[in-house]
Motif scaffolding. Structure first.
Motif, PDB file in Angstrom:
ATOM      1  N   GLU A 173     -13.114  -6.145  55.527  1.00 18.94           N
ATOM      2  CA  GLU A 173     -13.730  -4.893  55.072  1.00 18.94           C
ATOM      3  C   GLU A 173     -12.732  -4.149  54.204  1.00 18.94           C
ATOM      4  O   GLU A 173     -11.701  -3.675  54.699  1.00 18.94           O
ATOM      5  N   GLY A 174     -13.036  -4.051  52.930  1.00 18.68           N
ATOM      6  CA  GLY A 174     -12.111  -3.383  52.012  1.00 18.68           C
ATOM      7  C   GLY A 174     -10.875  -4.246  51.822  1.00 18.68           C
ATOM      8  O   GLY A 174     -10.935  -5.318  51.235  1.00 18.68           O
ATOM      9  N   ASP A 175      -9.797  -3.795  52.398  1.00 11.44           N
ATOM     10  CA  ASP A 175      -8.574  -4.596  52.297  1.00 11.44           C
ATOM     11  C   ASP A 175      -8.022  -4.964  53.658  1.00 11.44           C
ATOM     12  O   ASP A 175      -6.868  -5.328  53.791  1.00 11.44           O
ATOM     13  N   LYS A 176      -8.901  -4.838  54.667  1.00  6.58           N
ATOM     14  CA  LYS A 176      -8.423  -5.146  56.020  1.00  6.58           C
ATOM     15  C   LYS A 176      -9.426  -6.008  56.779  1.00  6.58           C
ATOM     16  O   LYS A 176     -10.618  -5.993  56.487  1.00  6.58           O
ATOM     17  N   TRP A 177      -8.910  -6.696  57.771  1.00  2.18           N
ATOM     18  CA  TRP A 177      -9.768  -7.425  58.689  1.00  2.18           C
ATOM     19  C   TRP A 177     -10.122  -6.499  59.847  1.00  2.18           C
ATOM     20  O   TRP A 177      -9.266  -5.763  60.337  1.00  2.18           O
ATOM     21  N   VAL A 178     -11.405  -6.577  60.218  1.00  2.00           N
ATOM     22  CA  VAL A 178     -11.863  -5.764  61.352  1.00  2.00           C
ATOM     23  C   VAL A 178     -12.710  -6.656  62.249  1.00  2.00           C
ATOM     24  O   VAL A 178     -13.552  -7.409  61.763  1.00  2.00           O
ATOM     25  N   VAL A 179     -12.469  -6.589  63.545  1.00  2.00           N
ATOM     26  CA  VAL A 179     -13.338  -7.310  64.466  1.00  2.00           C
ATOM     27  C   VAL A 179     -13.593  -6.441  65.692  1.00  2.00           C
ATOM     28  O   VAL A 179     -12.705  -5.713  66.147  1.00  2.00           O
ATOM     29  N   VAL A 180     -14.837  -6.502  66.160  1.00  2.00           N
ATOM     30  CA  VAL A 180     -15.189  -5.839  67.416  1.00  2.00           C
ATOM     31  C   VAL A 180     -15.553  -6.930  68.413  1.00  2.00           C
ATOM     32  O   VAL A 180     -16.443  -7.746  68.166  1.00  2.00           O
ATOM     33  N   LEU A 181     -14.810  -6.954  69.510  1.00  6.71           N
ATOM     34  CA  LEU A 181     -15.066  -7.917  70.578  1.00  6.71           C
ATOM     35  C   LEU A 181     -15.697  -7.167  71.742  1.00  6.71           C
ATOM     36  O   LEU A 181     -15.242  -6.075  72.089  1.00  6.71           O
ATOM     37  N   SER A 182     -16.738  -7.734  72.305  1.00  5.44           N
ATOM     38  CA  SER A 182     -17.387  -7.039  73.421  1.00  5.44           C
ATOM     39  C   SER A 182     -17.858  -8.034  74.466  1.00  5.44           C
ATOM     40  O   SER A 182     -18.122  -9.207  74.155  1.00  5.44           O
ATOM     41  N   GLY A 195      -3.728  -8.744  56.973  1.00  2.77           N
ATOM     42  CA  GLY A 195      -2.997 -10.007  57.148  1.00  2.77           C
ATOM     43  C   GLY A 195      -1.837 -10.101  56.176  1.00  2.77           C
ATOM     44  O   GLY A 195      -1.707  -9.301  55.244  1.00  2.77           O
ATOM     45  N   GLY A 196      -1.004 -11.094  56.400  1.00  6.29           N
ATOM     46  CA  GLY A 196       0.135 -11.314  55.511  1.00  6.29           C
ATOM     47  C   GLY A 196      -0.291 -12.034  54.239  1.00  6.29           C
ATOM     48  O   GLY A 196      -1.453 -12.411  54.088  1.00  6.29           O
ATOM     49  N   PRO A 197       0.638 -12.237  53.321  1.00  7.13           N
ATOM     50  CA  PRO A 197       0.301 -12.912  52.067  1.00  7.13           C
ATOM     51  C   PRO A 197      -0.030 -14.390  52.308  1.00  7.13           C
ATOM     52  O   PRO A 197       0.495 -14.990  53.237  1.00  7.13           O
ATOM     53  N   PRO A 198      -0.922 -14.965  51.497  1.00  6.75           N
ATOM     54  CA  PRO A 198      -1.279 -16.374  51.719  1.00  6.75           C
ATOM     55  C   PRO A 198      -0.093 -17.301  51.435  1.00  6.75           C
ATOM     56  O   PRO A 198       0.631 -17.115  50.467  1.00  6.75           O
ATOM     57  N   SER A 199       0.071 -18.278  52.321  1.00  7.16           N
ATOM     58  CA  SER A 199       1.181 -19.223  52.144  1.00  7.16           C
ATOM     59  C   SER A 199       0.722 -20.468  51.405  1.00  7.16           C
ATOM     60  O   SER A 199       1.528 -21.258  50.949  1.00  7.16           O
ATOM     61  N   GLY A 200      -0.615 -20.647  51.338  1.00  8.54           N
ATOM     62  CA  GLY A 200      -1.142 -21.858  50.714  1.00  8.54           C
ATOM     63  C   GLY A 200      -1.361 -22.977  51.717  1.00  8.54           C
ATOM     64  O   GLY A 200      -2.009 -23.965  51.417  1.00  8.54           O
ATOM     65  N   GLN A 201      -0.822 -22.796  52.936  1.00  8.13           N
ATOM     66  CA  GLN A 201      -1.034 -23.817  53.977  1.00  8.13           C
ATOM     67  C   GLN A 201      -2.266 -23.448  54.800  1.00  8.13           C
ATOM     68  O   GLN A 201      -2.526 -22.268  55.013  1.00  8.13           O
ATOM     69  N   LYS A 202      -2.979 -24.474  55.268  1.00 12.30           N
ATOM     70  CA  LYS A 202      -4.126 -24.210  56.141  1.00 12.30           C
ATOM     71  C   LYS A 202      -4.017 -25.068  57.388  1.00 12.30           C
ATOM     72  O   LYS A 202      -4.527 -26.183  57.438  1.00 12.30           O
TER      73      LYS A 202
END
Lengths: 202, 317
Positions: free
Chosen positions: B251-260, B123-130
Motif C-alpha cells: 500500500e503506497g510505499d509500505k507493506w501492510v498485513v492484518v492477521l486475525s 522492506g529492504g532494497p531488492p537483492s535480485g535473489q529469490k
C-alpha cells in the motif's frame, strides 16, 4: 675542669649527631628521591616499549583502542593498567617484573611476534587472574563506580553495571581484551564454556 | 437426489465453522488504535544453543541467571542487526546491501470475537535473489501464553536451533524446522536433533497448551495475501486449512498485513486469547523473497487484552 670537658664532648656529640642527622636526612632524601625516580622511570611508556616485544605487539594493539586515543584525550599507558599505584603493591609488582627481564635477556621467550602469539593466551590468563584477584584495582584508578552516571549509559551497560554492584563482579569479568587483542573466546573454548552440559533454563 | 449421509454432518459443520471463523476479517478502524514501532533485526545464525554458550555469547551466564534478552539488548537491535547483516559475525553468507534491521509498526485490537494484528513495514532494497519464489514478503507473529519459558525469556530464539535449516549444525539435507527445547529429551551445542520425546509426551504437551502458535501472512504485490498458521512443538506444524485470515499487500510505499483469528481456540495447537493474561509475542519479517533464517526478528514483547501492564495493549474495537 671535668664539667668543661664534659661540656665539650656533649657539644661535639651534639654536633656529630646533628651532622649525622643532616647528612643522613639529605642522603636519605636523595636516595629516596633517586629510588623513586628510578621506579617511576620504569613506569614510563618509553621504558616499557623500549623492549621490542612490547613495542611490536601489545603497544601496537593498544594504539588502536579507545584507551590510547579518544575524544577526551585521556590516555592510559602500560603502567596505568599493569602497575599498582599503591607503593607496597607497586614494589611487589616490580620485583615480579624482574622475571620478565630474565625472559627478555636470557631466554628470549617472546622475542618475536610469533613467539608472543604462541604465549599470548597464557600471558593474558595471568593478567586476567591478577585483575580478578585485585578486584580490577588498576581499572578503578580511573573508573569509579561511584562516579558512573548509569542513566547516561547504554541499556546493557547500565544493567550490567548496576548488577555488578550486587553480584560482586569486577571489571575484568566482562572487559577482557579491550586494550589488546581479545583472546577471551579462545580461553573459553578450552573450557566447559564452549560445550555446556545443559541447555535448560530457569 | 442424493442426500448427505448422517456421518458427514459433524465434519461438514466443523469445516463450515472453520471457514466462517477464518474468513475475511471484519474491517477494524485502525485509525484510533495506537501503534508501536518495533525494531526487527537480522539474527544470522544466532541459535538457542549459541546464546546459551558463553564462549559464543558472553551474555550466556546472565541469561542462565535470569536476565531476559530484552534486559540487555533493548535499544541495541539496530547495532546488532547491522553487525550481523554485514557478515562480520554470525552470518557466513551475507546478502549484499541487506539492511541490518527494519521498523515494523504493530497495532493490536480485538472485537470480542477475533484477535487482530496489523503490521506495517517498508522492506529492504531488492537483492535480485529469490529464495522463496512464491512470496515477496512474509510477516509472522509468534504467540505464547507463558507456557513455554524459552519464549518468555528469549522470544523466537526459544524455537530457533543450531540444527535447523541453514544453521551451523544442520545435517546435510536436513529439513529440521523450528522446535521448542521441551520437545527433546536432550539438547547439545548442536541442537536437539532426533532426541524426540515419546509421542505420548508430545501429545500431552499439545493438550496442555505447551507449544508456540504462529500466524503468518504471505504477500505479493497485486495478489491477495495468503494466511499460514500452526504451532511449533517438535517441529513446525501447519494447520490445513488455516484458522488465521490474512489481508493486505503493498500500500503506497509500505507493506501492510492484518492477521486475525478467533479469540477462542478452534482446534489443537491454538491458544485461547483472553483478558487478564499476558502473552509473549515475537514478530518476524521475511522481506525481499527470503526464507528460513534469512529474516528479521524482534526481541520478545508482551501483550494483554483491554488493559494491563504490557508493551502492547490490544484494545477492543
Amino acid at each position: 675542669m671535668l664539667g668543661r670537658l664534659w661540656g665539650a664532648v656533649r657539644q661535639r656529640g651534639l654536633c656529630f649527631t646533628l651532622a649525622v642527622l643532616v647528612i643522613g636526612g639529605i642522603g636519605g632524601i636523595l636516595f629516596w628521591g633517586g629510588f623513586n625516580w628510578i621506579v617511576e622511570s620504569t613506569n614510563k611508556e618509553s621504558f616499557c616499549i623500549a623492549c621490542h616485544e612490547m613495542e611490536a605487539t601489545p603497544y601496537k594493539e593498544l594504539k588502536k583502542t579507545i584507551h590510547f586515543k579518544n575524544p577526551a584525550g585521556v590516555t592510559a599507558i602500560c603502567s596505568d593498567c599493569h602497575v599498582p599505584k599503591q607503593w607496597i603493591y607497586k614494589m611487589i609488582r616490580k620485583i615480579k617484573a624482574s622475571r620478565e627481564l630474565y625472559y627478555h635477556f636470557i631466554t628470549g621467550k617472546i622475542d618475536t611476534p610469533e613467539k608472543f602469539e604462541k604465549h599470548r593466551l597464557e600471558m593474558a590468563k595471568l593478567v586476567w587472574a591478577t585483575m580478578k584477584a585485585t578486584d580490577s584495582r588498576e581499572c578503578r584508578n580511573c573508573h569509579s563506580m561511584d562516579s558512573m552516571d548509569f542513566a547516561k549509559q547504554a541499556p546493557r551497560a547500565r544493567t550490567q553495571h548496576e548488577d555488578s554492584l550486587k553480584t560482586g563482579e569486577t571489571c575484568i569479568d566482562c572487559h577482557k581484551g579491550i586494550a589488546h587483542k581479545d583472546v577471551s573466546k579462545e580461553a573459553e573454548k578450552m573450557e566447559e564454556k564452549a560445550q555446556p552440559e545443559s541447555f535448560d533454563i530457569q | 437426489m442424493k442426500t448427505l449421509d448422517g456421518k458427514w454432518i459433524v465434519p461438514l459443520a466443523l469445516a463450515a465453522g472453520l471457514l466462517v471463523a477464518s474468513g475475511p476479517a471484519r474491517a477494524i478502524d485502525w485509525s484510533g488504535v495506537q501503534g508501536k514501532d518495533i525494531i526487527v533485526f537480522y539474527p544470522g545464525q544466532s541459535s538457542w544453543e549459541w546464546l546459551l554458550t558463553e564462549s559464543d555469547h558472553s551474555g550466556a551466564p546472565k541469561f542462565r541467571g535470569g536476565k531476559n534478552c530484552v534486559d540487555c539488548h533493548e535499544g541495541e537491535q539496530k547495532k546488532i542487526g547491522d553487525l550481523i547483516a554485514s557478515g562480520k559475525k554470525l552470518e557466513p553468507n551475507p546478502i549484499p546491501g541487506k539492511p541490518g534491521w527494519l521498523t515494523v509498526n504493530v497495532k493490536a485490537a480485538h472485537d470480542g470475537e477475533k484477535m487482530y494484528f496489523r503490521l506495517e513495514w517498508a522492506g529492504g532494497p531488492p537483492s535480485g535473489q529469490k529464495m522463496d519464489k512464491d512470496f515477496e514478503e512474509k510477516a509472522t507473529v509468534m504467540i505464547d501464553d507463558g507456557q513455554v519459558k524459552e519464549m518468555t525469556r528469549g522470544g523466537c530464539w526459544g524455537a530457533c536451533h543450531d540444527d535447523a535449516i541453514g544453521m551451523p549444525s544442520a545435517p546435510a539435507g536436513s529439513k529440521i524446522t523450528k522446535y521448542i527445547p521441551e520437545s527433546r529429551s536432550k539438547l547439545t551445542r548442536q541442537g536437539g536433533g532426533e532426541n524426540y520425546k515419546p509421542q505420548a509426551d508430545l501429545d500431552a504437551m499439545v493438550k496442555g497448551g505447551e507449544f508456540l502458535e504462529y500466524w503468518q501472512g504471505r504477500l505479493n504485490k497485486d495478489k491477495p495475501a495468503v494466511a499460514v498458521d500452526g504451532y511449533i512443538l517438535d517441529k513446525r506444524h501447519t494447520n490445513d486449512p488455516p484458522a488465521t485470515a490474512a489481508e493486505g499487500g503493498f500500500e503506497g510505499d509500505k507493506w501492510v498485513v492484518v492477521l486475525s483469528r478467533p479469540l477462542k481456540a478452534s482446534g489443537p495447537g491454538q491458544k485461547d486469547i483472553v483478558p487478564g493474561k499476558t502473552y509473549t509475542l515475537g514478530f518476524a519479517i521475511h522481506d525481499d523473497y527470503t526464507e528460513h533464517r534469512f529474516h528479521y526478528v524482534s526481541l520478545a514483547t508482551t501483550m494483554v487484552l483491554d488493559s494491563g501492564a504490557a508493551e502492547i495493549v490490544a484494545v477492543k474495537k
